[in-house]
Write a protein that holds these residues in place. Structure first.
Motif, mmCIF file in Angstrom:
data_model
loop_
_atom_site.group_PDB
_atom_site.id
_atom_site.type_symbol
_atom_site.label_atom_id
_atom_site.label_comp_id
_atom_site.label_asym_id
_atom_site.label_seq_id
_atom_site.Cartn_x
_atom_site.Cartn_y
_atom_site.Cartn_z
ATOM 1 N N ARG A 42 -15.570 3.874 -10.765
ATOM 2 C CA ARG A 42 -14.913 3.762 -9.460
ATOM 3 C C ARG A 42 -15.503 2.573 -8.702
ATOM 4 O O ARG A 42 -16.718 2.409 -8.609
ATOM 5 N N PHE A 43 -14.645 1.708 -8.181
ATOM 6 C CA PHE A 43 -15.075 0.477 -7.529
ATOM 7 C C PHE A 43 -16.024 0.768 -6.368
ATOM 8 O O PHE A 43 -16.976 0.031 -6.124
ATOM 9 N N ARG A 44 -15.767 1.853 -5.665
ATOM 10 C CA ARG A 44 -16.608 2.227 -4.521
ATOM 11 C C ARG A 44 -18.046 2.504 -4.956
ATOM 12 O O ARG A 44 -18.982 2.364 -4.168
ATOM 13 N N GLU A 45 -18.220 2.900 -6.243
ATOM 14 C CA GLU A 45 -19.550 3.176 -6.785
ATOM 15 C C GLU A 45 -20.106 1.974 -7.550
ATOM 16 O O GLU A 45 -21.321 1.753 -7.577
ATOM 17 N N LEU A 46 -19.216 1.190 -8.155
ATOM 18 C CA LEU A 46 -19.644 0.015 -8.903
ATOM 19 C C LEU A 46 -20.288 -1.014 -7.981
ATOM 20 O O LEU A 46 -21.346 -1.572 -8.294
ATOM 21 N N ASP A 47 -19.670 -1.279 -6.852
ATOM 22 C CA ASP A 47 -20.228 -2.170 -5.836
ATOM 23 C C ASP A 47 -19.820 -1.604 -4.482
ATOM 24 O O ASP A 47 -18.709 -1.849 -4.004
ATOM 25 N N PRO A 48 -20.699 -0.811 -3.847
ATOM 26 C CA PRO A 48 -20.342 -0.137 -2.599
ATOM 27 C C PRO A 48 -19.816 -1.058 -1.505
ATOM 28 O O PRO A 48 -18.902 -0.684 -0.771
ATOM 29 N N ALA A 49 -20.374 -2.254 -1.394
ATOM 30 C CA ALA A 49 -19.944 -3.165 -0.327
ATOM 31 C C ALA A 49 -18.517 -3.647 -0.566
ATOM 32 O O ALA A 49 -17.668 -3.608 0.332
ATOM 33 N N TRP A 50 -18.251 -4.114 -1.796
ATOM 34 C CA TRP A 50 -16.897 -4.561 -2.109
ATOM 35 C C TRP A 50 -15.938 -3.366 -2.135
ATOM 36 O O TRP A 50 -14.762 -3.484 -1.783
ATOM 37 N N GLY A 51 -16.437 -2.210 -2.538
ATOM 38 C CA GLY A 51 -15.605 -1.015 -2.512
ATOM 39 C C GLY A 51 -15.188 -0.666 -1.093
ATOM 40 O O GLY A 51 -14.059 -0.226 -0.855
ATOM 41 N N ALA A 52 -16.100 -0.874 -0.132
ATOM 42 C CA ALA A 52 -15.771 -0.632 1.274
ATOM 43 C C ALA A 52 -14.719 -1.617 1.764
ATOM 44 O O ALA A 52 -13.821 -1.264 2.533
ATOM 45 N N MET A 53 -14.837 -2.880 1.317
ATOM 46 C CA MET A 53 -13.825 -3.864 1.677
ATOM 47 C C MET A 53 -12.468 -3.486 1.086
ATOM 48 O O MET A 53 -11.424 -3.588 1.749
ATOM 49 N N ALA A 54 -12.480 -3.014 -0.161
ATOM 50 C CA ALA A 54 -11.232 -2.575 -0.793
ATOM 51 C C ALA A 54 -10.609 -1.431 -0.006
ATOM 52 O O ALA A 54 -9.391 -1.370 0.185
ATOM 53 N N ARG A 55 -11.473 -0.512 0.458
ATOM 54 C CA ARG A 55 -10.971 0.618 1.231
ATOM 55 C C ARG A 55 -10.321 0.141 2.525
ATOM 56 O O ARG A 55 -9.263 0.642 2.925
ATOM 57 N N ARG A 56 -10.940 -0.836 3.179
ATOM 58 C CA ARG A 56 -10.374 -1.371 4.415
ATOM 59 C C ARG A 56 -8.997 -1.988 4.154
ATOM 60 O O ARG A 56 -8.056 -1.776 4.928
ATOM 61 N N VAL A 57 -8.885 -2.739 3.069
ATOM 62 C CA VAL A 57 -7.622 -3.412 2.751
ATOM 63 C C VAL A 57 -6.550 -2.399 2.370
ATOM 64 O O VAL A 57 -5.406 -2.470 2.836
ATOM 65 N N VAL A 58 -6.903 -1.443 1.523
ATOM 66 C CA VAL A 58 -5.937 -0.442 1.086
ATOM 67 C C VAL A 58 -5.508 0.430 2.262
ATOM 68 O O VAL A 58 -4.353 0.848 2.358
ATOM 69 N N TRP A 59 -6.436 0.712 3.180
ATOM 70 C CA TRP A 59 -6.096 1.526 4.343
ATOM 71 C C TRP A 59 -5.085 0.817 5.244
ATOM 72 O O TRP A 59 -4.253 1.447 5.902
ATOM 73 N N ALA A 60 -5.131 -0.518 5.275
ATOM 74 C CA ALA A 60 -4.205 -1.282 6.101
ATOM 75 C C ALA A 60 -2.780 -1.235 5.567
ATOM 76 O O ALA A 60 -1.835 -1.562 6.292
ATOM 77 N N TYR A 61 -2.616 -0.838 4.316
ATOM 78 C CA TYR A 61 -1.280 -0.714 3.730
ATOM 79 C C TYR A 61 -0.600 0.495 4.372
ATOM 80 O O TYR A 61 -1.124 1.609 4.324
ATOM 81 N N PRO A 62 0.561 0.335 5.014
ATOM 82 C CA PRO A 62 1.169 1.426 5.793
ATOM 83 C C PRO A 62 1.354 2.730 5.020
ATOM 84 O O PRO A 62 1.172 3.811 5.586
ATOM 85 N N ALA A 63 1.716 2.658 3.754
ATOM 86 C CA ALA A 63 1.948 3.882 2.987
ATOM 87 C C ALA A 63 0.675 4.705 2.850
ATOM 88 O O ALA A 63 0.721 5.941 2.804
ATOM 89 N N THR A 64 -0.476 4.038 2.803
ATOM 90 C CA THR A 64 -1.745 4.754 2.661
ATOM 91 C C THR A 64 -1.997 5.655 3.853
ATOM 92 O O THR A 64 -2.378 6.825 3.704
ATOM 93 N N ARG A 65 -1.793 5.128 5.031
ATOM 94 C CA ARG A 65 -2.066 5.906 6.235
ATOM 95 C C ARG A 65 -1.201 7.158 6.299
ATOM 96 O O ARG A 65 -1.686 8.247 6.630
ATOM 97 N N LEU A 66 0.071 7.006 5.973
ATOM 98 C CA LEU A 66 0.954 8.173 6.014
ATOM 99 C C LEU A 66 0.536 9.200 4.974
ATOM 100 O O LEU A 66 0.488 10.404 5.255
ATOM 101 N N LEU A 67 0.212 8.742 3.760
ATOM 102 C CA LEU A 67 -0.189 9.668 2.707
ATOM 103 C C LEU A 67 -1.451 10.435 3.078
ATOM 104 O O LEU A 67 -1.521 11.658 2.913
ATOM 105 N N VAL A 68 -2.440 9.733 3.597
ATOM 106 C CA VAL A 68 -3.707 10.397 3.947
ATOM 107 C C VAL A 68 -3.497 11.392 5.084
ATOM 108 O O VAL A 68 -4.029 12.516 5.049
ATOM 109 N N GLU A 69 -2.725 11.012 6.074
ATOM 110 C CA GLU A 69 -2.468 11.922 7.186
ATOM 111 C C GLU A 69 -1.772 13.196 6.713
ATOM 112 O O GLU A 69 -2.126 14.309 7.128
ATOM 113 N N GLU A 70 -0.792 13.043 5.820
ATOM 114 C CA GLU A 70 -0.071 14.212 5.333
ATOM 115 C C GLU A 70 -0.922 15.052 4.388
ATOM 116 O O GLU A 70 -0.864 16.287 4.406
ATOM 117 N N LEU A 71 -1.730 14.410 3.556
ATOM 118 C CA LEU A 71 -2.620 15.158 2.671
ATOM 119 C C LEU A 71 -3.660 15.931 3.473
ATOM 120 O O LEU A 71 -4.033 17.049 3.113
#
Length: 417
Positions: A282-311
């Protein structure tokens, strides 16, 4: 007079769609036709040719105003179709009602005008499409008074704009917002996330910043599928593809600045990316700093926010480990248009299998992974896994069991006490 077969309602709508939404490669255009037109038979004992259904696809049941227009889409239209050629920075949301010959040889164009007028509560422009010979002067006068466009359709497929509507500025409800989303660089329609690791997309603005050729740098040091990397980077808002080339967005610029801060140069950052190739961790474990950046970018994708809120809401309601089928059933209640656009393939076959003529889900069809949209259930889900948002990876539709495919949040929040 044209026959019911030559200008039935599906044929009229197919010709109107081709005029309003031609297949010219416009990346900011998207349209769906109501699910009632997915049927293989329209008038009694008269079949709808596969070529017409193919032209009408994809299908969805989208509420606009107090009803469901025959077609709803987003596109910049030319001055032959609109009385106002420009609508701010966004193309207008367009609704179309079609009327064709019935078995009795009549056309109720007036009713189509009234239906189209109702859509102006949320649409920016509305049209009625009907056989040219059946549109009366009274119909045109009513349409002009109500600001409804009129498209006259001839048996050979020619579409003549008889009345041009003025573009109006209206609020866009949740369902229509899903269509707007599809008509952006971040929509999933007719496009795809071709790669399932966020590093391949994060690397694109780095390669773009590198002094050497972008595509060569990316292919040699990160991933060979440079076209997919570029498309995915655009989906995630890291770059913008323009006719004169590719430009870095503010979010892409932040990725570059992060790389410079962490590695000193983009060249050194790309060397780190080289070392990660092929790693299943998992990228978040392979390189925590870059994994955090990936999380920020993926979270900015509109579909992600809706999915997480509904889940999270599902978790609050006791659905701790929802399957893909559970998730789609849940989304279909609160966000039906978005659920279908995000998860179900846009082909005539997939949409016709999954949706009834009234737009309801056929739950039994959801057990077949092949009806699902790969960029969502495989690539997007894999990125949510690598970013530390979901517990499990995605899977290709051919290897997917939707009834057991888990969409469990990695860190769900417990309800406030």
């Amino acid at each position: 007079m044209a026959s019911a077969a030559s200008l039935s309602e599906p044929r009229v709508l197919a010709h109107a769609k081709r005029r309003l939404f031609p297949e010219d490669g416009d990346q900011n255009a998207y349209a769906v036709v109501d699910t009632q037109f997915s049927t293989a038979e329209w008038l009694a004992e008269r079949s709808v040719p596969p070529s017409i259904r193919e032209r009408l696809a994809p299908f969805n049941h989208v509420r606009v105003g107090s009803g469901y227009p025959d077609l709803v889409g987003v596109r910049s239209l030319d001055s032959e179709l609109l009385a106002v050629g420009r609508f701010g920075d966004r193309p207008p949301l367009v609704a179309v009602e079609a009327k064709g010959y019935t078995t009795g040889g009549t056309v109720d164009a007036e009713r189509g005008v009234v239906q189209a007028y109702d859509r102006l509560g949320e649409a920016n422009a509305a049209y009625v499409a009907a056989p040219l010979a059946a549109v009366s002067r009274t119909d045109r006068t009513l349409a002009c008074e109500l600001n409804v466009g009129v498209l006259g359709v001839e048996p050979d497929g020619t579409v003549t704009p008889l009345e041009r509507p003025r573009v109006v500025g209206n609020r866009t409800a949740d369902e229509a917002t899903a269509i707007r989303f599809q008509a952006t660089a971040q929509g999933v329609a007719e496009k795809s996330f071709g790669l399932n690791h966020p590093k391949n997309y994060l690397a694109y603005p780095l390669a773009l910043y590198h002094p050497d050729d972008t595509e060569e740098v990316l292919e040699e040091r990160v991933v060979g599928a440079t076209d997919s990397a570029r498309t995915g980077a655009a989906f995630l808002g890291l770059i913008e593809e323009r006719p004169d080339g590719v430009e870095r967005t503010p979010l892409g610029g932040e990725v570059v600045r992060f790389a410079l801060d962490r590695h000193g140069t983009v060249d050194a950052a790309l060397s780190a990316f080289e070392e990660w190739q092929g790693s299943p961790v998992r990228f978040r474990e392979l390189d925590p700093a870059w994994g955090a950046m990936a999380r920020r970018v993926v979270w900015a994708y509109p579909a992600t926010r809706l999915l997480v809120e509904e889940l999270q809401t599902m978790y609050d309601d006791g659905i701790v480990d929802p399957s893909l089928v559970d998730l789609l059933e849940w989304l279909a209640v609160g966000h039906p248009t978005f659920a279908v656009e995000l998860f179900v393939r846009g082909t005539d076959d997939a949409r016709s299998r999954v949706l009834t003529a009234d737009g309801d889900l056929r739950i039994e069809e959801l057990s077949d992974g092949e009806v699902f949209h790969s960029p969502t259930v495989f690539q997007l889900k894999a990125m949510l896994f690598h970013a530390g948002i979901l517990e499990d990876r995605g899977a290709e539709p051919s290897r997917l069991d939707p009834t057991t495919d888990s969409w469990r949040l990695r860190n769900p929040l417990e309800p406030l006490r």
